[in-house]
Structures are given as C-alpha cells and as structure tokens.
Motif scaffolding. Sequence first.
Motif, mmCIF file in Angstrom:
data_model
loop_
_atom_site.group_PDB
_atom_site.id
_atom_site.type_symbol
_atom_site.label_atom_id
_atom_site.label_comp_id
_atom_site.label_asym_id
_atom_site.label_seq_id
_atom_site.Cartn_x
_atom_site.Cartn_y
_atom_site.Cartn_z
ATOM 1 N N VAL A 213 0.837 -1.200 0.000
ATOM 2 C CA VAL A 213 0.000 0.000 0.000
ATOM 3 C C VAL A 213 0.874 1.254 0.000
ATOM 4 O O VAL A 213 1.849 1.337 0.751
ATOM 5 C CB VAL A 213 -0.943 0.027 1.233
ATOM 6 C CG1 VAL A 213 -1.802 1.282 1.218
ATOM 7 C CG2 VAL A 213 -1.816 -1.228 1.265
ATOM 8 N N VAL A 214 0.524 2.199 -0.869
ATOM 9 C CA VAL A 214 1.145 3.521 -0.849
ATOM 10 C C VAL A 214 0.074 4.490 -0.362
ATOM 11 O O VAL A 214 -0.936 4.704 -1.029
ATOM 12 C CB VAL A 214 1.644 3.956 -2.242
ATOM 13 C CG1 VAL A 214 2.298 5.337 -2.159
ATOM 14 C CG2 VAL A 214 2.632 2.941 -2.797
ATOM 15 N N LEU A 215 0.283 5.050 0.812
ATOM 16 C CA LEU A 215 -0.678 5.981 1.406
ATOM 17 C C LEU A 215 -0.135 7.398 1.266
ATOM 18 O O LEU A 215 0.866 7.759 1.888
ATOM 19 C CB LEU A 215 -0.905 5.639 2.881
ATOM 20 C CG LEU A 215 -1.820 6.585 3.679
ATOM 21 C CD1 LEU A 215 -3.234 6.571 3.111
ATOM 22 C CD2 LEU A 215 -1.834 6.202 5.153
ATOM 23 N N ILE A 216 -0.794 8.192 0.422
ATOM 24 C CA ILE A 216 -0.421 9.588 0.240
ATOM 25 C C ILE A 216 -1.219 10.422 1.238
ATOM 26 O O ILE A 216 -2.447 10.321 1.299
ATOM 27 C CB ILE A 216 -0.739 10.070 -1.193
ATOM 28 C CG1 ILE A 216 -0.198 9.091 -2.237
ATOM 29 C CG2 ILE A 216 -0.211 11.479 -1.417
ATOM 30 C CD1 ILE A 216 1.286 9.001 -2.325
ATOM 31 N N THR A 217 -0.541 11.238 2.041
ATOM 32 C CA THR A 217 -1.252 11.998 3.051
ATOM 33 C C THR A 217 -0.445 13.225 3.481
ATOM 34 O O THR A 217 0.771 13.280 3.275
ATOM 35 C CB THR A 217 -1.559 11.119 4.290
ATOM 36 O OG1 THR A 217 -2.291 11.876 5.251
ATOM 37 C CG2 THR A 217 -0.278 10.604 4.936
ATOM 38 N N HIS A 218 -1.131 14.190 4.060
ATOM 39 C CA HIS A 218 -0.445 15.324 4.668
ATOM 40 C C HIS A 218 -0.584 15.258 6.186
ATOM 41 O O HIS A 218 -0.177 16.175 6.886
ATOM 42 C CB HIS A 218 -1.021 16.651 4.146
ATOM 43 C CG HIS A 218 -2.455 16.866 4.528
ATOM 44 N ND1 HIS A 218 -3.501 16.396 3.769
ATOM 45 C CD2 HIS A 218 -3.003 17.470 5.612
ATOM 46 C CE1 HIS A 218 -4.641 16.712 4.363
ATOM 47 N NE2 HIS A 218 -4.376 17.360 5.476
ATOM 48 N N ASN A 219 -1.152 14.150 6.689
ATOM 49 C CA ASN A 219 -1.431 14.017 8.116
ATOM 50 C C ASN A 219 -0.477 12.992 8.751
ATOM 51 O O ASN A 219 -0.659 11.786 8.591
ATOM 52 C CB ASN A 219 -2.880 13.581 8.314
ATOM 53 C CG ASN A 219 -3.315 13.653 9.768
ATOM 54 O OD1 ASN A 219 -2.586 13.250 10.660
ATOM 55 N ND2 ASN A 219 -4.513 14.163 10.010
ATOM 56 N N HIS A 221 -0.149 12.035 11.796
ATOM 57 C CA HIS A 221 -0.787 11.179 12.802
ATOM 58 C C HIS A 221 -1.474 9.984 12.140
ATOM 59 O O HIS A 221 -1.363 8.848 12.613
ATOM 60 C CB HIS A 221 -1.793 11.989 13.629
ATOM 61 C CG HIS A 221 -1.145 13.011 14.502
ATOM 62 N ND1 HIS A 221 -0.798 14.267 14.042
ATOM 63 C CD2 HIS A 221 -0.766 12.977 15.808
ATOM 64 C CE1 HIS A 221 -0.240 14.959 15.017
ATOM 65 N NE2 HIS A 221 -0.206 14.205 16.103
ATOM 66 N N HIS A 222 -2.173 10.229 11.049
ATOM 67 C CA HIS A 222 -2.801 9.130 10.318
ATOM 68 C C HIS A 222 -1.747 8.193 9.746
ATOM 69 O O HIS A 222 -1.891 6.965 9.791
ATOM 70 C CB HIS A 222 -3.673 9.680 9.182
ATOM 71 C CG HIS A 222 -4.895 10.376 9.656
ATOM 72 N ND1 HIS A 222 -5.738 11.088 8.819
ATOM 73 C CD2 HIS A 222 -5.438 10.489 10.899
ATOM 74 C CE1 HIS A 222 -6.737 11.587 9.523
ATOM 75 N NE2 HIS A 222 -6.581 11.250 10.775
ATOM 76 N N ALA A 223 -0.667 8.768 9.193
ATOM 77 C CA ALA A 223 0.399 7.950 8.610
ATOM 78 C C ALA A 223 1.023 7.047 9.665
ATOM 79 O O ALA A 223 1.239 5.850 9.427
ATOM 80 C CB ALA A 223 1.457 8.853 7.978
ATOM 81 N N TYR A 224 1.292 7.600 10.839
ATOM 82 C CA TYR A 224 2.016 6.832 11.851
ATOM 83 C C TYR A 224 1.156 5.728 12.472
ATOM 84 O O TYR A 224 1.684 4.750 12.995
ATOM 85 C CB TYR A 224 2.538 7.763 12.942
ATOM 86 C CG TYR A 224 3.760 7.218 13.653
ATOM 87 C CD1 TYR A 224 5.019 7.329 13.067
ATOM 88 C CD2 TYR A 224 3.645 6.581 14.887
ATOM 89 C CE1 TYR A 224 6.142 6.817 13.698
ATOM 90 C CE2 TYR A 224 4.758 6.068 15.532
ATOM 91 C CZ TYR A 224 6.010 6.186 14.931
ATOM 92 O OH TYR A 224 7.124 5.671 15.555
ATOM 93 N N LEU A 225 -0.159 5.886 12.406
ATOM 94 C CA LEU A 225 -1.048 4.841 12.933
ATOM 95 C C LEU A 225 -0.904 3.529 12.165
ATOM 96 O O LEU A 225 -1.029 2.446 12.740
ATOM 97 C CB LEU A 225 -2.509 5.316 12.868
ATOM 98 C CG LEU A 225 -2.995 6.246 13.969
ATOM 99 C CD1 LEU A 225 -4.377 6.784 13.635
ATOM 100 C CD2 LEU A 225 -3.015 5.521 15.317
ATOM 101 N N VAL A 226 -0.634 3.619 10.862
ATOM 102 C CA VAL A 226 -0.636 2.408 10.030
ATOM 103 C C VAL A 226 0.669 2.172 9.268
ATOM 104 O O VAL A 226 0.894 1.078 8.757
ATOM 105 C CB VAL A 226 -1.795 2.447 9.005
ATOM 106 C CG1 VAL A 226 -3.148 2.410 9.702
ATOM 107 C CG2 VAL A 226 -1.692 3.675 8.097
ATOM 108 N N GLY A 227 1.537 3.173 9.168
ATOM 109 C CA GLY A 227 2.671 3.106 8.255
ATOM 110 C C GLY A 227 3.816 2.227 8.713
ATOM 111 O O GLY A 227 4.070 2.071 9.915
ATOM 112 N N ASP A 228 4.528 1.645 7.736
ATOM 113 C CA ASP A 228 5.754 0.890 7.981
ATOM 114 C C ASP A 228 6.980 1.670 7.516
ATOM 115 O O ASP A 228 8.076 1.482 8.034
ATOM 116 C CB ASP A 228 5.703 -0.455 7.248
ATOM 117 C CG ASP A 228 4.573 -1.333 7.732
ATOM 118 O OD1 ASP A 228 4.650 -1.809 8.879
ATOM 119 O OD2 ASP A 228 3.598 -1.537 6.985
ATOM 120 N N ARG A 229 6.785 2.511 6.471
ATOM 121 C CA ARG A 229 7.864 3.349 5.934
ATOM 122 C C ARG A 229 7.292 4.741 5.694
ATOM 123 O O ARG A 229 6.120 4.876 5.349
ATOM 124 C CB ARG A 229 8.402 2.786 4.606
ATOM 125 C CG ARG A 229 8.919 1.364 4.694
ATOM 126 C CD ARG A 229 9.120 0.751 3.305
ATOM 127 N NE ARG A 229 9.472 -0.657 3.391
ATOM 128 C CZ ARG A 229 10.719 -1.105 3.408
ATOM 129 N NH1 ARG A 229 11.721 -0.258 3.293
ATOM 130 N NH2 ARG A 229 10.970 -2.401 3.501
#
Length: 273
Positions: A213-219, A221-229
């Motif tokens: 998954v590539v999650l594009i975001t400006h947030n 907090h949202h990124a860190y909840l689910v992100g691996d990189r």
Amino acid sequence: MTTDANKTTDSAATDRTPLVELDDVSKYYGNIRALEGVSLEVHAGEISCVLGDNGAGKSTLIKIIAGRHQHDAGTLRIEGEETRLSSPREALDHGIATVYQDLAVVPLMPVWRNFFLGSEPRKGVVPFKRMDVDFMRRTTHAELLRMGIDLRDVDQPIGTLSGGERQCVAIARAVYFGAKVLVLDEPTAALGVKQSGVVLKYVAAARDAGLGVVLITHNPHHAYLVGDRFVLLKRGTMFSSNARDEITLDELTRQMAGGSELEDLRHELERTS
C-alpha cells in the motif's frame, strides 16, 4: 549444484523484492521541477506513507506509479524488472490500482454497479448476453463483508454512503480485482476523525491481505497509525526517508511542520522587548 540452503536464500531474496521501487526518480514539466531524486520501496504486506504539503510532489509521484505520466530520470522497477509505464491500463495490468481522492463513482448508481463499473460480468450467449446482476450483487456484498464492511443493502445509490464508506468500497474493489499494489490519494483528507479511523482500518486490512500500500497523506498522525515506511517530500525533493523503527511520531510531525524552518520562524515572530 544447488543446495537447499541456496534455495532458501534465493527464496528469501525474492520475498524481499519490492513490488514497486522508485530509484532516484525525477519528473520535469519544461523548466519546472515537479519531482527530483525521489526513491521509494513498496513491499507486500506493508504500508509506505508519502507525506508532504501542497506542491510537495505527491500528485506527480502518484501519476508516475499509476502510469499517467512517465518519469524523466531515474528507474522504476516492478517486481524487480525495470519498467516505463505508458498508461493507467498498463499499470493495472501490472497489478497497480490507484484510488484517487475524488473517487471515480457514479453517485446515483447502486453500490454493486459501481463496484463492477467497467468490468461487468455477463451471462448468456450472443445476441442475448446480459449483465449478470445477481452475481454482481452477491459478490459485492461478499467482498465488502470479507473486508469487514457490513453493508446491508448493495442496491442503495453509492452517493448515499459516507465519504469513508465510499473509500472503503473502492479499496475492496481493488482487492477483488487482483491488485498487488494499492495507491491511495489522501483518502482521509475530507473526513472527520471517526470516518478517518474507519478508512485507516480498511487500509490496514488491505495490508493484512498481502497488498503493498502507498498511502499519500499530509497528516503525520494518520500515517504513523498504520505506516511501515515514511517518505517526506518538500518542494519536489525527498526531505527524509525512514522505516517505522527509525523515527518517532513527534519527529515525523516536526519534520512535516517544517522542522528547523518553523523554529527559525518562531524566533522571527517573537516580540522584542
């Protein structure tokens, strides 16, 4: 002679081959630098977050991965093979599905019709072939349920769903049609806290289903909840790239907010006595 140890090593190396890899990729529009020297790896069962403010280069990055624009420099690899995508159709053929912020849905059509839009299964023989509506209804309900979305009525117009629910339908559709890589363009940008949480839950479900998954975001907090990189873009260049265990939420937020630039601004705005 190939030993079992060699086979195991080869298999492990294959398993770690990124589904998509951008290596020092750049894109120019005339004299305008939209993207320069950006690298990104997307692995199966992981979420790679790309963060940045407006104008940072996120949209250009999406277009390159989705096959809408070709890169001008650097290397794009799909499952280890160097590639130049010439169209979104070619990206889909490689298993790359992109869900844009302004979801391509027809609001007055039912959920099941939107789920299969452009890929409708048919039954019967020519000249009496017709859409297999029963199959589409059953499959839509089952696939949404498999992703944890309990939608009681797939006949309701998709426009009656909340923004978060529509995002979730798009994610389930991509999974059903065999995506290996799912690119999500700011899926929580226009949503409240509760709906954002729902979407992130299904983003994690796609990861757990084995997609990259590539999650594009400006947030952050949202990124860190689910992100691996985490890759942070600023003005078209790569400001930082970190695995989850290399960066804290506070540091990611600080970088996103401007880091030392913000500190310099604070000093400039302080009142002088």
